[in-house]
Design an enzyme around this catalytic site. Structure first.
Site, PDB file in Angstrom:
ATOM      1  N   CYS A  75       1.359  -3.439  -0.129  1.00  0.00           N
ATOM      2  CA  CYS A  75       2.312  -2.319  -0.092  1.00  0.00           C
ATOM      3  C   CYS A  75       3.600  -2.616   0.656  1.00  0.00           C
ATOM      4  O   CYS A  75       4.699  -2.465   0.112  1.00  0.00           O
ATOM      5  CB  CYS A  75       1.634  -1.099   0.531  1.00  0.00           C
ATOM      6  SG  CYS A  75       0.314  -0.379  -0.463  1.00  0.00           S
ATOM      7  N   HIS A 129       6.195   1.548   3.075  1.00  0.00           N
ATOM      8  CA  HIS A 129       4.828   1.668   3.593  1.00  0.00           C
ATOM      9  C   HIS A 129       4.853   2.342   4.964  1.00  0.00           C
ATOM     10  O   HIS A 129       3.997   3.185   5.262  1.00  0.00           O
ATOM     11  CB  HIS A 129       4.168   0.288   3.681  1.00  0.00           C
ATOM     12  CG  HIS A 129       2.787   0.325   4.266  1.00  0.00           C
ATOM     13  ND1 HIS A 129       1.704   0.800   3.566  1.00  0.00           N
ATOM     14  CD2 HIS A 129       2.315  -0.025   5.491  1.00  0.00           C
ATOM     15  CE1 HIS A 129       0.627   0.734   4.322  1.00  0.00           C
ATOM     16  NE2 HIS A 129       0.968   0.235   5.498  1.00  0.00           N
TER      17      HIS A 129
END
Length: 488
Positions: A75, A129
């Protein structure tokens, strides 16, 4: 006369022309959907068993890229690469724990780029993220809703397990496992019972507030990321028996570095700490993943409906992408964290006014291409820091060639795996950081499948092919590293 000229100049300034906003005939707004852990398995990608009407509709209004690849199947680095238009070796971020602004205070990012051009810049849900990363570049970045589970019994159960773990002094790791809860949840609730439903409403409110201003908006939906928790009506779109357990056989001859222990899933309550999952659990997770995809799809539909209702569609570039792929028991593995095709291959759809509609492109493209694409399409200059290339030529003619290969990378400790995907093959080298020595190679033939059964790198008949691919990958890495040094 002077007053009239002054008024006219003020009007021109308000339109953003003096800020470098879109010229006549170019869209001025940008709306980007981030969808976490999304495989390119949707109705528009030819998987009729998945209910994705909203994303399918978006694909019918633009260009669907059949072969788009993320830069790293994780991510944080994937999203940072997208937001900077730079490869992970350029950003210096290849782990889950490092925010961009912790290591680079001045890097040009998409929100900063559009902020400097006079746009409202808004972030909702999971965009970076680290949710508040790059926070000074956003006009709007509300606190994200924190609810992951809607069932109060589940929430109470998690609280009980955490309390017991702490009372028994079971340690940090077991307490962390207790906090995760189960990997699936099917609960009767409205969409707002889960985080993504609230995120969609936040984005809709912002569209209404900023409909008369140029905006750059990012909307990040956490599903279908674990836990696979979605309102029951999305589960009801599927039947458990329709899901087929994939083969757990790993490719012959593949090095251990190629694989992952899928610890992300093992952190959830009820998942065994070692060994394979049962067929029953596998089907439950596949069902939950599909339900979560449909739930995220519905949130995309809500935001798009409001964009249409406000009359903004013809003035807005819409991008939808997945930050990386995902494994659902394929090769006996789960989640992402590898250089395999299933982890690197992502959905990408771009719908822009005056450009191609209901078209598909087989060109090899990368997620670092999004930044230069939306910059050029809104009449701006592409920053020199960008490693990617504008996809605008493909949006005008989707059938043309674009690049010879796409690059992905993934680290294992001090060893980095670099992967090259061309028209047919995926070639990977694992390179030690200190010695720069190649300690393992992989070559997979993807002509007929995303999950080939054999690593061909050591095949005598592939020796010359591997040599050429190695030279190509080495040259690409050298160019990339040269660009990094020039841009420092």
């Amino acid at each position: 006369m002077n007053r009239a000229i002054t008024t006219l100049l003020a009007f021109v300034y308000a339109l953003g022309i003096s800020h470098g906003l879109a010229c006549a005939g170019q869209p001025r707004n940008v709306l980007i959907f981030f969808v976490d852990d999304l495989r390119p398995e949707l109705g528009c990608y030819g998987v009729d068993s998945i209910h994705s009407p909203s994303i399918d509709a978006l694909a019918s209004e633009g260009v669907l890229f059949e072969r788009a690849y993320c830069q790293q199947a994780l991510c944080a680095p994937s999203r940072i690469s997208m937001m900077t238009g730079q490869y992970p070796d350029h950003t210096g971020i290849v782990d889950l724990f490092t925010p961009l602004r912790k290591v680079n205070k001045t890097a040009m990012t998409l929100p900063l780029y559009f902020q400097q051009r006079g746009y409202v810049t808004a972030s909702f849900g999971k965009v970076y993220h680290h949710l508040r990363d790059d926070k000074t570049s956003w006009s709007e970045i509300p606190e994200p809703p924190s609810k992951k589970y809607a069932d109060p019994n589940t929430l109470n159960g998690i609280a009980k397990r955490v309390r017991e773990a702490k009372e028994q002094h079971l340690g940090v790791e077991k307490t962390r496992l207790a906090e995760k809860g189960p990997p699936t949840e099917c609960f009767v609730t409205e969409d707002e019972g889960y985080r993504d439903g609230v995120v969609a409403n936040q984005a809709i409110a912002s569209l209404r507030e900023n409909k008369d201003k140029p905006f750059f908006m990012c909307v990040g939906f956490a599903k279908p990321h674990l836990p696979f928790a979605a309102p029951k009506r999305y589960w009801d779109l599927y039947k458990r028996e329709q899901f087929t357990v994939p083969s757990r056989e790993r490719p012959d001859g593949s090095p251990g570095l190629a694989f992952t222990i899928w610890g992300e899933l093992r952190a959830y309550h009820g998942i065994p700490q070692e060994g394979e999952l049962s067929d029953e659990m596998t089907r439950e997770l596949m069902h939950g993943y599909a339900a979560s995809v449909s739930f995220a799809d519905a949130q995309v539909g809500k935001v798009m409906a409001e964009l249409d209702r406000l009359g903004l569609r013809d003035d807005t570039i819409v991008v939808l992408w997945g930050d990386h792929g995902y494994k659902l028991g394929d090769y006996g593995l789960w989640c992402k964290h590898t250089n395999f095709e299933l982890d690197a291959h992502v959905p990408l759809i771009i719908s822009a006014p005056t450009h191609s509609r209901e078209q598909r492109s087989k060109a090899l493209v990368e997620i670092v291409d999004i930044f230069p694409t939306v910059a050029s399409m809104t009449g701006g200059d592409v920053p020199e820091s960008c490693d990617g290339k504008s996809l605008q030529p493909l949006l005008q003619n989707p059938d043309q060639k674009f690049r010879s290969f796409a690059l992905t990378q993934y680290p294992r400790g001090s060893t980095m795996g670099y992967s090259l995907r061309n028209d047919r093959y995926r070639y990977t080298e694992w390179i030690q950081a200190g010695t720069k020595r190649v300690i393992a190679r992989e070559l997979y033939d993807h002509q007929d499948t995303d999950t080939p059964s054999r690593n061909l790198a050591d095949s005598p008949e592939q020796r010359e092919h591997v040599f050429r691919l190695s030279q190509q990958l080495d040259a690409a890495r050298r160019i990339e590293n040269t660009n990094v040094n020039m841009k420092k």
